[in-house]
Write a protein that holds these residues in place. Structure first.
Motif, PDB file in Angstrom:
ATOM      1  N   SER A  97      25.873  62.344  37.339  1.00 43.47           N
ATOM      2  CA  SER A  97      24.709  62.421  37.975  1.00 43.47           C
ATOM      3  C   SER A  97      24.648  64.161  37.442  1.00 43.47           C
ATOM      4  CB  SER A  97      24.785  62.619  39.462  1.00 43.47           C
ATOM      5  OG  SER A  97      25.358  63.276  39.664  1.00 43.47           O
ATOM      6  N   THR A  98      23.200  64.798  37.664  1.00 45.21           N
ATOM      7  CA  THR A  98      23.290  66.139  36.915  1.00 45.21           C
ATOM      8  C   THR A  98      24.695  67.104  38.139  1.00 45.21           C
ATOM      9  OG1 THR A  98      21.590  66.510  38.205  1.00 45.21           O
ATOM     10  CG2 THR A  98      21.491  65.926  35.836  1.00 45.21           C
ATOM     11  N   GLY A 134      20.927  61.480  40.810  1.00 45.17           N
ATOM     12  CA  GLY A 134      19.668  62.895  39.698  1.00 45.17           C
ATOM     13  C   GLY A 134      18.740  63.164  40.600  1.00 45.17           C
ATOM     14  N   ARG A 180      21.729  71.260  41.486  1.00 42.50           N
ATOM     15  CA  ARG A 180      22.086  70.640  40.227  1.00 42.50           C
ATOM     16  C   ARG A 180      22.525  71.639  39.354  1.00 42.50           C
ATOM     17  NH1 ARG A 180      16.680  67.591  37.166  1.00 42.50           N
ATOM     18  NH2 ARG A 180      16.201  70.401  37.028  1.00 42.50           N
ATOM     19  N   ASP A 184      19.463  61.955  35.846  1.00 44.38           N
ATOM     20  CA  ASP A 184      18.667  62.751  36.598  1.00 44.38           C
ATOM     21  C   ASP A 184      17.079  62.135  36.099  1.00 44.38           C
ATOM     22  OD1 ASP A 184      17.779  65.839  37.521  1.00 44.38           O
ATOM     23  OD2 ASP A 184      17.219  66.130  35.350  1.00 44.38           O
ATOM     24  N   ASP A 223      18.263  67.878  44.132  1.00 42.58           N
ATOM     25  CA  ASP A 223      17.803  67.345  43.074  1.00 42.58           C
ATOM     26  C   ASP A 223      16.561  66.244  44.309  1.00 42.58           C
ATOM     27  OD1 ASP A 223      17.626  67.951  40.552  1.00 42.58           O
ATOM     28  OD2 ASP A 223      18.583  66.700  40.659  1.00 42.58           O
TER      29      ASP A 223
END
Length: 480
Positions: A317-318, A287, A215, A241, A124
């Motif tokens: 976060s993702t 993210g 992610r 994100d 990411d």
């Protein structure tokens, strides 16, 4: 350069080296042995009946002792040599019987000026702007292309970098592509962005940091997957994100679960309820944003819409790598607190659902031009046969994806090929193995070089145009 008595000319590529006795040409692939050009590497043969190890076998009439090769041996283009400029048949045209059908496999090492590599980097992290120049050793070798779901993409090489720029640019582009295709690590820098070490099948290293996971999805998708895990444990969840930041209380998943409004305010462009674009610039933080403090994306909380002292919020976060737990104070300002044990499992679940972060390298080439004349006397028929699926194209035994439309444009995952499958010539261009397999009757209809067809035993006995040995090894994907 004037030819001397001791030197002989190699015609295996456009460079046409004059090679002294006991020396190799510029590509290190051909040598002068006792006044004859020989291939320095053995031709590689794959066998499904060989489960471990490898063995070298004689591959020329003067050396063969009559012991046959395994019946299932598949001659690859690796080490086969080439017949450039292909006014003559390919180095090996081998007949075999597969499941009772008479088949022909045409084998060659192809020289590619029109080639490149497509690199997928599972991260990411923001590596660089779309279209930014990618460099190796300071020279431009490609560019950043469109990002995909959870991955950043690079397009490297191509004829303009190989031959359209300076000599240094062409040489370094060729060297970087060769290393990537042979599974080696290459450090790339992106103008205005990051440094990344890329190696096929290995995690990327971004600005010195080893990536561990990609992610689970964007912020909205993460909420869709895990909203039920958070119900009753926390009042609000924000999944940060770079693409879509999700807010559970506003999200459709939250509405279905009867999530109560919290009065939260997100600084960003609202897409649909609970989904926000452009909460931050891209970067190496939460993210894939530039954020090191996720509270930067929050505006003032609205008491008329549900905000209250004591309201709890999880920001995550993702990938689950970054998370924070906050409680609104009497002034409706979030104050960070230790993550409650009840929420740790949900954060670990995000982590568990993330796949390992890897680099994928696809070699892409256009197998056109005179290459086809080494297969058939009517080259366009080969193109049509491959596009129709009558002829199967492989590279070092690995399946290829054939692009629709004109020409023979293909891609292959370099990790599916045996090690060291790719070479180069200093024009500069890459050398890649190719095999064309089709029924014998179709090969005849194609206008194939029928007089050059040999059985496996005859091929072993006679060898190729350039003397070499043969190495038999198990199929790389055996057991999958």
């Amino acid at each position: 350069m004037t030819q001397t008595v001791e030197k002989i000319r190699c015609d295996a590529c456009p460079v046409m080296c004059f090679i002294a006795p006991g020396q190799t040409g510029a590509c290190d692939r051909y040598a002068n042995a006792d006044g004859r050009i020989v291939r320095t590497d053995p031709v590689l043969m794959l066998s499904r009946s060989l489960t471990t190890g490898q063995r070298i076998v004689p591959f020329a009439a003067r050396e063969w002792d009559g012991n046959p090769l395994p019946a299932d041996s598949f001659v690859t283009g690796i080490g086969s040599g080439t017949t450039y400029p292909d006014y003559k048949p390919a180095p090996f045209i081998v007949s075999s019987v597969v499941d009772g059908a008479d088949m022909v496999t045409v084998v060659t090492e192809a020289i590619f000026s029109y080639c490149g590599v497509k690199v997928k980097i599972d991260t990411d992290r923001h590596l660089g702007a779309e279209g930014a120049v990618v460099r190796a050793g300071g020279e431009a070798v490609g560019h950043v292309t469109t990002a995909e779901y959870g991955s950043q993409m690079l397009s490297l090489g191509g004829v303009h970098h190989l031959t359209g720029g300076s000599k240094a640019e062409g040489r370094i582009t060729c060297s970087a592509m060769l290393a990537l295709c042979n599974g080696e690590a290459v450090e790339l820098t992106i103008d205005g962005g990051s440094s990344v070490v890329v190696q096929a099948g290995k995690p990327p290293i971004v600005d010195g940091q080893l990536e561990r996971r990609m992610r689970v999805g964007c912020g909205s998708a993460t909420i869709g997957m895990f909203a039920s895990q958070w119900r009753g444990l926390v009042d609000e969840v924000v999944v940060v994100d770079d693409h879509i930041t999700g807010v559970v209380s506003e999200h459709q998943a939250g509405k279905v679960l009867d999530w109560q409004p919290t009065g939260i305010k997100i600084k960003g462009s609202r897409s649909t309820p609970g989904r926000y674009f452009k909460v931050s610039d891209p970067g190496l933080g939460w993210g894939g944003t530039r954020l090191t403090d996720p509270l930067e994306i929050l505006g003032d909380w609205n008491a008329k819409k549900g905000a209250r002292p004591g309201l709890t919020m999880l920001m995550v976060s993702t990938t689950g790598e970054e998370f924070g737990y906050y409680v609104l104070d009497d002034d409706l300002v979030p104050q960070q607190q230790p993550l409650p044990e009840a929420l740790r499992d949900s954060v670990r679940l995000i982590d568990e659902n993330c796949e390992p972060s890897l680099c994928t390298v696809l070699f892409m080439g256009g197998a056109g031009g005179s290459l086809r004349a080494g297969v058939t006397t009517n080259p366009v028929r080969l193109t049509r046969s491959i596009q129709s699926g009558e002829t199967r194209l492989t590279s070092g035994g690995a399946a290829c994806y054939i692009w629709p439309g004109g020409g023979i444009t293909f891609m292959v995952d370099v990790t599916r090929l045996p090690k060291g499958a790719f070479g180069y010539v200093p024009t500069p261009a890459l050398v890649a193995p190719l095999e064309f397999t089709l029924p014998r009757g179709d090969y005849e209809a194609l206008g194939g070089h029928l007089a050059a067809i040999r059985t496996l035993d005859e091929t072993q006995a006679e060898g190729g145009e350039y003397p070499t040995a043969a190495r038999i090894t198990p199929w790389p994907d055996q057991g999958e």
